[in-house]
Enzyme design. Structure first.
Site, PDB file in Angstrom:
ATOM      1  N   GLU A 104      63.535  24.748 -12.561  1.00  0.00           N
ATOM      2  CA  GLU A 104      63.446  24.110 -11.242  1.00  0.00           C
ATOM      3  C   GLU A 104      64.814  23.730 -10.688  1.00  0.00           C
ATOM      4  O   GLU A 104      65.035  23.797  -9.478  1.00  0.00           O
ATOM      5  CB  GLU A 104      62.544  22.870 -11.322  1.00  0.00           C
ATOM      6  CG  GLU A 104      61.089  23.170 -11.661  1.00  0.00           C
ATOM      7  CD  GLU A 104      60.833  23.323 -13.155  1.00  0.00           C
ATOM      8  OE1 GLU A 104      61.777  23.102 -13.952  1.00  0.00           O
ATOM      9  OE2 GLU A 104      59.701  23.671 -13.538  1.00  0.00           O
ATOM     10  N   HIS A 124      49.950  19.363  -6.472  1.00  0.00           N
ATOM     11  CA  HIS A 124      49.466  18.563  -7.605  1.00  0.00           C
ATOM     12  C   HIS A 124      50.093  17.172  -7.619  1.00  0.00           C
ATOM     13  O   HIS A 124      50.417  16.631  -8.675  1.00  0.00           O
ATOM     14  CB  HIS A 124      49.730  19.285  -8.926  1.00  0.00           C
ATOM     15  CG  HIS A 124      48.928  20.551  -9.085  1.00  0.00           C
ATOM     16  ND1 HIS A 124      48.947  21.566  -8.167  1.00  0.00           N
ATOM     17  CD2 HIS A 124      48.097  20.955 -10.070  1.00  0.00           C
ATOM     18  CE1 HIS A 124      48.156  22.552  -8.575  1.00  0.00           C
ATOM     19  NE2 HIS A 124      47.621  22.209  -9.719  1.00  0.00           N
ATOM     20  N   ARG A 159      45.889  19.058  -5.538  1.00  0.00           N
ATOM     21  CA  ARG A 159      45.108  20.051  -6.266  1.00  0.00           C
ATOM     22  C   ARG A 159      43.612  20.054  -5.943  1.00  0.00           C
ATOM     23  O   ARG A 159      43.016  21.123  -5.841  1.00  0.00           O
ATOM     24  CB  ARG A 159      45.289  19.798  -7.764  1.00  0.00           C
ATOM     25  CG  ARG A 159      44.408  20.660  -8.638  1.00  0.00           C
ATOM     26  CD  ARG A 159      44.743  20.441 -10.108  1.00  0.00           C
ATOM     27  NE  ARG A 159      43.939  21.328 -10.940  1.00  0.00           N
ATOM     28  CZ  ARG A 159      43.011  20.902 -11.797  1.00  0.00           C
ATOM     29  NH1 ARG A 159      42.770  19.611 -11.937  1.00  0.00           N
ATOM     30  NH2 ARG A 159      42.332  21.768 -12.522  1.00  0.00           N
TER      31      ARG A 159
END
Lengths: 318, 281
Positions: A61, A112, A170
């Site tokens: 990331e 999420h 989500r």
């Protein structure tokens, strides 16, 4: 009469995926990066349709944020995709230096978010991301409330010059906003007029506020409901105007109380028009494994919590 | 190719600028700046071929340079000013309030030549890889250059970027590592040894070259060689042996001048060793 009939249940991440796919067709400068969560982020359609403009980053990331910053140099509009936890805290310094301080046109798209990630538990349930992102100068912070609003927001941020944090989730949640809406960054959406209390909600809590409104009406309370989808820049005028009318406020969010939307609203009102405020938010706690609806109930961010907080806020006016 | 004698003269002036800037601010990083002066002059006065009067953040159809180890900003600022990106007199403002010459390079104040902030280490190779991808998407044949420190190789993100650039066959990027074996706390080999840096990059899928980064002719030759290796499916890394503090005897052979400013007496001692070839700012 109900405010809305929610016909479908859809996840906001799919709204992001749909918006990104549409951008793929309409804006050739849009490119997408994903750190090994293409399916979870619903980025497959974009990746399949535009393989030359999609970058699989692997589980890295920090590199993704730096590469995204670099892609803007020469005119690309990168959309990064990973979970909210890995989109913010994990890469805070990369975002701070290479994106925010450098004024780069990167769209950090985070799925999420919050407790409703569910069974994976607290390691993945970030409840601090809005705070982290809103503290960064130059950063725009958006948390849409349903599938349609997330899709519209995804499309809108491509037209906005500058770094953006777009947060979604989500679970499947009711779809109640208009399919053909135009998303205006920084502009609050007043869902319903009312005179007794202002309920300000963001993300998944907007539907909870809508549900609460019905019960409150039965108790004789006329609530005004405002959807703040843009945490920053905050539509201060909409908040102040409403609170001047109602005299008290409830904020509701799937986030820590520390550093969340509620604190932004408090700060605004404290400077301009102080009133009693009640917070529906997670109170300085990590989450845990469970089903989304169980977690929202246990951690106090469900419809009954909005009702209870509203009654308390109205009571405090006296 | 430019005359290397002329480049060496410019480098001497850049070294004077570095020492004077850091002395004037009584803060900054002279050691690494002095060590990299030859590379910066070679890049800006020969390799990059940028038009200093028409700087754009997008840098379309231009060769790009990124500095990842942003603390050596004095050498970058001096080189940019000497090349004409901004007025020489602005070097006086280094690290002062209201300056465009921030302690570490930044875009916020709009200094021509800078395209991304750096200083927090480990991020530049990722940014360079992204910019190189955009050049490919835009159908450009221009190259992206990036400099990192050797101590900086201790950052994990560097290796994420190294893996990524090789996997994506980003073959329009030429990296440099300032291999002086010094970092703030001591020798790199003592603080956290990089072991075989060449083998590391090669095993990640890079072409690796080595050069003496304080030898102008070798710098020009090696970069020329690297340019010929671009477009062949692999990114290229040049391990650049330098001496921290190069050009000022008492700043060489130690890590102690990584981030320390000279006093008045030390300034004079340093300037005696560096020819004023272009006139001080």
């Amino acid at each position: 009469m109900k405010l809305f009939e929610a016909k479908d249940q859809k996840d906001t991440r799919s709204g992001f995926g749909a918006g990104l796919s549409e951008l793929g067709e309409t804006n050739e400068n849009v490119v997408a990066l994903c750190a090994d969560l293409t399916g979870s982020l619903k980025m497959n359609a974009f990746a399949d349709a535009h393989p030359d403009r999609f970058f699989q980053m692997g589980i890295s990331e920090a590199n993704m944020m730096g590469v995204a910053a670099g892609l803007t140099i020469g005119g690309k509009i990168p959309f990064t995709g990973t979970f909210a936890n890995f989109s913010t805290g994990r890469v805070y310094d990369q975002i701070r230096q290479s994106i925010a301080y450098s004024g780069k046109n990167v769209k950090i798209c985070a799925s999420h978010a919050g407790l409703t990630l569910g069974e994976d538990g607290a390691t993945h349930q970030i409840l601090e991301d809005l705070g982290l992102m809103k503290m960064l100068p130059h950063m725009t912070v958006i948390n849409p409330c349903d599938y349609n609003q997330t899709k519209a927001a995804t499309i809108a941020i491509a037209e906005h010059e500058g770094p953006v944090y777009l947060r979604f989730g989500r679970p499947k949640m009711p779809v109640f906003t208009a399919e053909d809406q135009k998303f205006e960054i920084g502009k609050a959406w007043k869902i319903k007029d009312g005179k007794d209390v202002t309920i300000i909600a963001t993300g998944h809590l907007v539907w909870k506020a809508v549900e609460a409104e019905e019960a409150l009406k039965e108790k004789g309370i006329d609530a005004e409901i405002i959807n703040i989808h843009t945490i920053k820049p905050l539509d201060e005028k909409a908040i102040i105007d409403s609170v001047k009318k109602t005299g008290c406020v409830v904020t509701a969010e799937e986030h820590q109380m520390n550093g969340g939307l509620g604190e932004s609203v408090s700060g605004t009102l404290m400077r301009h028009f102080p009133v009693p405020q009640e917070f529906v938010a997670v109170n300085d706690s990590f989450g845990e494994s469970g089903k989304p609806h169980e977690l929202m109930a246990k951690y106090g961010i469900d419809t009954p919590n909005v009702i209870e907080a509203t009654l308390k806020a109205v009571e405090r006016k006296k | 190719m430019a005359d290397s004698k002329e480049l060496k003269q410019i480098a001497s002036q850049v070294r004077r600028d570095i020492v004077r800037m850091v002395h004037s601010a009584q803060s900054g990083h002279p050691g690494g700046s002095l060590g990299c002066a030859d590379l910066f002059v070679a890049l800006y006065f020969d390799i990059l071929k940028n038009d200093p009067k028409n700087f754009t953040l997008d840098g379309k159809d231009e060769n790009l340079f990124f500095l990842s180890n942003g603390h050596i900003s004095p050498v970058w600022y001096s080189t940019l000013a000497r090349k004409g990106f901004f007025e020489l007199s602005e070097l006086k403002t280094f690290r002062q309030l209201d300056s465009r010459l921030q302690g570490h390079p930044a875009t916020e104040e709009g200094l021509p030549g800078i395209r991304v902030a750096s200083g927090s280490l480990g991020q530049g190779l990722s940014v360079a890889a992204g910019a190189a991808l955009t050049k490919k998407l835009n159908g450009e044949d221009k190259l992206v250059y990036v400099l990192m420190g050797d101590g900086e190789q201790q950052e994990g993100q560097v290796w994420e970027a190294a893996m990524f650039a090789a996997h994506k066959k980003i073959d329009n990027i030429i990296g440099f590592i300032d291999w002086n074996n010094r970092q703030i706390d001591g020798d790199v080999t003592d603080v956290l040894d990089l072991k075989d840096l060449r083998a590391k990059y090669e095993s990640f899928g890079w072409e690796v070259l080595e050069m003496d980064g304080n030898n102008m002719d070798m710098i020009l030759d090696t970069i020329g060689e690297a340019q010929k290796m671009t477009g062949r499916g692999k990114p290229i890394m040049i391990l650049m042996k330098t001496e921290m503090g190069q050009g000022v005897d008492f700043m060489m052979g130690t890590h102690k001048w990584h981030g320390v400013a000279p006093n008045n007496e030390q300034l004079e001692q340093a300037l005696q060793q560096l020819d004023e070839t272009l006139g001080d700012y």
